[in-house]
Design a protein around this motif. Structure first.
Motif, short mmCIF file in Angstrom:
data_model
loop_
_atom_site.label_atom_id
_atom_site.label_comp_id
_atom_site.label_asym_id
_atom_site.label_seq_id
_atom_site.Cartn_x
_atom_site.Cartn_y
_atom_site.Cartn_z
N MET A 1 1.02 -1.23 0.07
CA MET A 1 -0.04 -0.09 0.15
C MET A 1 1.00 1.22 -0.04
SD MET A 1 -2.74 1.10 2.78
CE MET A 1 -3.97 2.29 2.18
N LYS A 2 0.37 2.18 -0.62
CA LYS A 2 1.13 3.39 -0.80
C LYS A 2 1.16 4.28 0.39
CE LYS A 2 -0.24 7.25 -3.20
NZ LYS A 2 -0.80 8.14 -3.98
N HIS A 3 2.18 4.74 0.91
CA HIS A 3 2.30 5.49 2.14
C HIS A 3 1.77 6.93 2.08
CE1 HIS A 3 3.77 6.82 6.04
NE2 HIS A 3 4.23 7.71 5.45
N ILE A 4 0.74 7.06 2.88
CA ILE A 4 0.26 8.30 2.81
C ILE A 4 0.94 9.42 3.59
CG2 ILE A 4 -1.82 9.80 3.48
CD1 ILE A 4 -3.27 6.81 3.36
N ILE A 20 -10.41 6.07 6.48
CA ILE A 20 -11.20 4.83 6.78
C ILE A 20 -11.50 4.16 5.27
CG2 ILE A 20 -12.52 5.91 8.46
CD1 ILE A 20 -14.65 6.72 6.65
N GLY A 21 -10.74 4.42 4.22
CA GLY A 21 -11.06 3.96 2.97
C GLY A 21 -10.35 2.73 2.57
N GLY A 22 -9.86 1.79 3.38
CA GLY A 22 -9.70 0.57 3.13
C GLY A 22 -10.43 -0.40 2.68
N MET A 53 -5.20 -9.79 5.14
CA MET A 53 -5.87 -8.52 4.63
C MET A 53 -6.37 -7.91 6.10
SD MET A 53 -6.52 -6.17 2.85
CE MET A 53 -6.20 -6.45 1.28
N LEU A 54 -7.14 -8.64 6.69
CA LEU A 54 -7.84 -8.23 8.04
C LEU A 54 -6.70 -7.79 9.10
CD1 LEU A 54 -10.35 -7.79 9.61
CD2 LEU A 54 -10.08 -10.02 10.36
N THR A 55 -5.72 -8.68 9.29
CA THR A 55 -4.52 -8.06 10.16
C THR A 55 -3.78 -6.59 9.62
OG1 THR A 55 -3.95 -10.27 10.59
CG2 THR A 55 -2.13 -8.57 10.78
N GLN A 56 -3.72 -6.83 8.41
CA GLN A 56 -3.12 -5.41 7.62
C GLN A 56 -4.24 -4.08 7.73
OE1 GLN A 56 -2.41 -5.70 3.40
NE2 GLN A 56 -2.39 -3.24 3.11
N GLN A 57 -5.49 -4.50 7.62
CA GLN A 57 -6.45 -3.34 7.95
C GLN A 57 -6.50 -2.69 9.47
OE1 GLN A 57 -8.91 -2.22 4.92
NE2 GLN A 57 -6.74 -2.46 4.38
N LEU A 58 -6.44 -3.79 10.32
CA LEU A 58 -6.34 -3.71 11.74
C LEU A 58 -5.07 -2.74 12.16
CD1 LEU A 58 -7.86 -7.19 13.17
CD2 LEU A 58 -8.75 -4.89 13.35
N ARG A 59 -3.85 -3.32 11.73
CA ARG A 59 -2.83 -2.48 12.02
C ARG A 59 -2.74 -0.99 11.37
NH1 ARG A 59 1.47 -7.46 10.36
NH2 ARG A 59 1.22 -8.41 12.25
N GLU A 60 -3.28 -0.83 10.23
CA GLU A 60 -3.52 0.62 9.63
C GLU A 60 -4.32 1.33 10.40
OE1 GLU A 60 -4.27 0.68 5.40
OE2 GLU A 60 -2.77 -0.87 4.93
N LEU A 61 -5.54 0.81 10.98
CA LEU A 61 -6.22 1.67 11.70
C LEU A 61 -5.56 1.71 13.10
CD1 LEU A 61 -9.73 -0.36 11.11
CD2 LEU A 61 -9.07 2.19 10.59
N GLU A 62 -4.94 0.89 13.62
CA GLU A 62 -4.23 0.92 15.07
C GLU A 62 -3.10 2.15 14.76
OE1 GLU A 62 -2.09 -1.69 18.20
OE2 GLU A 62 -2.19 -2.50 16.38
N LYS A 63 -2.42 2.18 13.68
CA LYS A 63 -1.41 2.99 13.10
C LYS A 63 -1.96 4.46 13.33
CE LYS A 63 0.41 3.83 9.24
NZ LYS A 63 0.15 5.22 8.94
N ARG A 65 -4.41 5.51 14.97
CA ARG A 65 -5.20 5.75 16.18
C ARG A 65 -6.56 5.76 16.10
NH1 ARG A 65 -1.37 10.61 16.43
NH2 ARG A 65 -3.28 11.66 15.97
N LEU A 66 -7.34 4.99 15.31
CA LEU A 66 -8.63 5.06 15.37
C LEU A 66 -9.05 3.77 16.17
CD1 LEU A 66 -9.21 5.61 11.67
CD2 LEU A 66 -10.46 7.12 13.44
N ILE A 67 -8.28 2.75 16.40
CA ILE A 67 -8.64 1.60 17.35
C ILE A 67 -7.35 1.29 18.14
CG2 ILE A 67 -10.12 0.46 15.51
CD1 ILE A 67 -7.84 -1.52 15.12
N MET A 68 -7.62 0.49 19.18
CA MET A 68 -6.36 -0.12 19.77
C MET A 68 -6.57 -1.43 20.29
SD MET A 68 -7.16 1.68 23.64
CE MET A 68 -9.08 1.87 24.25
N ARG A 69 -5.21 -1.91 20.33
CA ARG A 69 -5.32 -3.29 20.63
C ARG A 69 -4.76 -3.72 21.97
NH1 ARG A 69 -0.72 -7.01 17.75
NH2 ARG A 69 0.43 -5.42 18.35
#
Length: 121
Positions: A1-4, A20-22, A53-63, A65-69
């Motif tokens: 994925m391209k870095h934003i 939120i666009g993943g 893919m699910l792990t990748q999306q979760l990591r991006e959301l965590e990065k 700061r929308l979610i926490m693990r």
């Protein structure tokens, strides 16, 4: 994925879509509005997502700061995901997107059939 490059974004709509666009980000956020959720539950809800893919999306959301693990120190390990305060602030946006999309589909004569639809008829 391209870095934003967040420092280059000046449009609020672009910033929101980038966050939120993943492929599964919106549905992950939607499920987490109901409370802390384990990875296995998310995977059960979003069964089309590969584990990678699910792990990748979760990591991006965590990065972002929308979610926490939260990792519980037990055997076997237990991991829960939940919305951060910042993540909770997207709830109204998600509900409005749902309403807007639902109206669009209905006006196009398309039956609404998605995971978000349950309990929102």
């Amino acid at each position: 994925m391209k870095h934003i490059q967040h420092d280059k974004i000046q449009c609020p709509v672009t910033a929101t879509i980038n966050l939120i666009g993943g492929k599964y980000k919106a549905i992950i956020l939607w499920y987490l509005t109901k409370g802390p959720t384990r990875y296995s539950e998310l995977h059960r809800y979003i069964h089309n997502a590969t584990p990678k893919m699910l792990t990748q999306q979760l990591r991006e959301l965590e990065k972002d700061r929308l979610i926490m693990r939260k990792i519980y120190p037990i055997v076997p390990p237990k991991v829960e995901y939940s919305l951060t305060t910042f993540g909770k602030s997207i709830g109204n946006v998600m509900r409005e997107m749902y309403k807007w999309g639902k109206d669009y589909l209905i006006n196009q004569g398309i039956e609404v059939n998605c995971e978000m639809y349950k309990g929102n008829k």
